[in-house]
Design a protein around this motif. Structure first.
Motif, PDB file in Angstrom:
ATOM      1  N   ARG A 143       0.869  -1.348   0.038  1.00 40.36           N
ATOM      2  CA  ARG A 143       0.130   0.255  -0.156  1.00 40.36           C
ATOM      3  C   ARG A 143       0.662   1.270  -0.041  1.00 40.36           C
ATOM      4  O   ARG A 143       0.097   2.338  -0.203  1.00 40.36           O
ATOM      5  N   SER A 146       0.977   3.664  -3.133  1.00 40.46           N
ATOM      6  CA  SER A 146      -0.305   4.620  -3.441  1.00 40.46           C
ATOM      7  C   SER A 146      -0.336   5.655  -2.382  1.00 40.46           C
ATOM      8  O   SER A 146      -0.796   6.824  -2.568  1.00 40.46           O
ATOM      9  N   SER A 177       2.913   7.429  -9.696  1.00 42.67           N
ATOM     10  CA  SER A 177       2.043   7.176 -10.659  1.00 42.67           C
ATOM     11  C   SER A 177       2.135   5.978 -11.439  1.00 42.67           C
ATOM     12  O   SER A 177       1.168   5.146 -11.246  1.00 42.67           O
ATOM     13  N   ASN A 180       2.551   2.889  -9.311  1.00 39.59           N
ATOM     14  CA  ASN A 180       1.101   2.482  -8.712  1.00 39.59           C
ATOM     15  C   ASN A 180       0.452   1.907  -9.808  1.00 39.59           C
ATOM     16  O   ASN A 180      -0.376   0.760  -9.407  1.00 39.59           O
ATOM     17  N   ASP A 181       0.453   2.254 -11.061  1.00 39.12           N
ATOM     18  CA  ASP A 181      -0.428   1.659 -12.304  1.00 39.12           C
ATOM     19  C   ASP A 181       0.036   0.503 -12.364  1.00 39.12           C
ATOM     20  O   ASP A 181      -0.782  -0.740 -12.599  1.00 39.12           O
ATOM     21  N   GLU A 182       1.337   0.075 -12.299  1.00 42.97           N
ATOM     22  CA  GLU A 182       1.958  -1.156 -12.603  1.00 42.97           C
ATOM     23  C   GLU A 182       1.545  -2.069 -11.498  1.00 42.97           C
ATOM     24  O   GLU A 182       1.293  -3.222 -11.888  1.00 42.97           O
ATOM     25  N   THR A 184      -1.102  -2.267  -9.702  1.00 42.22           N
ATOM     26  CA  THR A 184      -2.499  -2.430  -9.848  1.00 42.22           C
ATOM     27  C   THR A 184      -2.617  -3.428 -10.692  1.00 42.22           C
ATOM     28  O   THR A 184      -3.481  -4.525 -10.354  1.00 42.22           O
ATOM     29  N   VAL A 185      -1.962  -3.571 -11.859  1.00 45.05           N
ATOM     30  CA  VAL A 185      -2.239  -4.288 -12.736  1.00 45.05           C
ATOM     31  C   VAL A 185      -1.627  -5.981 -12.447  1.00 45.05           C
ATOM     32  O   VAL A 185      -2.240  -7.020 -12.472  1.00 45.05           O
ATOM     33  N   ASN A 187      -1.505  -6.770  -9.584  1.00 41.07           N
ATOM     34  CA  ASN A 187      -2.125  -7.410  -8.197  1.00 41.07           C
ATOM     35  C   ASN A 187      -3.545  -7.754  -8.304  1.00 41.07           C
ATOM     36  O   ASN A 187      -4.312  -8.184  -7.584  1.00 41.07           O
ATOM     37  N   THR A 188      -3.763  -7.905  -9.638  1.00 42.35           N
ATOM     38  CA  THR A 188      -5.114  -8.473 -10.200  1.00 42.35           C
ATOM     39  C   THR A 188      -5.113  -9.767  -9.628  1.00 42.35           C
ATOM     40  O   THR A 188      -4.157 -10.658  -9.718  1.00 42.35           O
TER      41      THR A 188
END
Length: 202
Positions: A143, A146, A177, A180-182, A184-185, A187-188
């Motif tokens: 976390r 983020s 950013s 963080n986007d990387e 998010t992908v 961590n699906t």
């Protein structure tokens, strides 16, 4: 000043959690793996569980060490962009490695608990004594990027666009950013499950 104090308090608390994870769980796991009379965890499993946690902790010690002196002298002209500008590339490198290996890290912990009853009971005792769960602590750093992104974005919004600090913060926010986007992908559920299946096959 309030934004800085919130960031400093957050970084202080975060490092405390990292230190607890390292001293209460990960260091004992490493020592157990190196003890030839103890068979509850292998060296390979211990290295997988620990991952690059020490590198993560050392980096945040350095960040907090750089932030603390600013507390006593903070003014409207003060900034944290110098600290994060110095550390941002290392932050990206260390967190990218940690994020890439986290699913495997947790899967290795689960496998040790499933395959070695002595390890499972040992871990349960430590978790009961500390009131913390190691699998949750290993996910705790996920976390932080983020949180950094939100903190730096808020500081950016309150910075004069004409200042050098603004350009520095833009660069820092851009890198946070993207990371963080990387994450998010990666961590699906589909990606995490694939990593855990690969660990079980290895």
């Amino acid at each position: 000043a309030e934004q800085f104090k919130a960031l400093l308090a957050s970084e202080t608390e975060y490092l405390k959690v990292l230190e607890l994870t390292r001293s209460t769980f990960l260091n004992p796991i490493k020592r157990a793996a190196m003890d030839k009379t103890n068979t509850m965890v292998t060296v390979h499993a211990a290295k997988t569980i620990v991952s690059n946690f020490s590198e993560l902790r050392n980096m945040h010690k350095a960040i907090l060490r750089a932030l603390k002196p600013k507390d006593a002298t903070w003014s409207k002209d003060s900034t944290v962009s110098d600290v994060f500008g110095e550390h941002i590339d290392r932050i990206v490198y260390v967190y990218r490695n940690y994020i890439d290996h986290n699913a495997v890290q947790v899967a290795a912990l689960d496998a040790c608990c499933a395959e070695q009853e002595s390890f499972r009971l040992w871990l349960l005792n430590i978790e009961a004594d500390s009131g913390k769960v190691l699998s949750q602590l290993l996910r705790y750093p996920l976390r932080r990027i983020s949180e950094y992104y939100i903190a730096m974005e808020n500081m950016l919004q309150n910075t004069d666009r004409a200042s050098d600090d603004y350009a520095n913060l833009v660069a820092i926010v851009g890198k946070l950013s993207a990371l963080n986007d990387e994450f998010t992908v990666k961590n699906t559920p589909r990606v995490v499950e694939a990593a855990m299946r690969a660990t079980k096959r290895s």
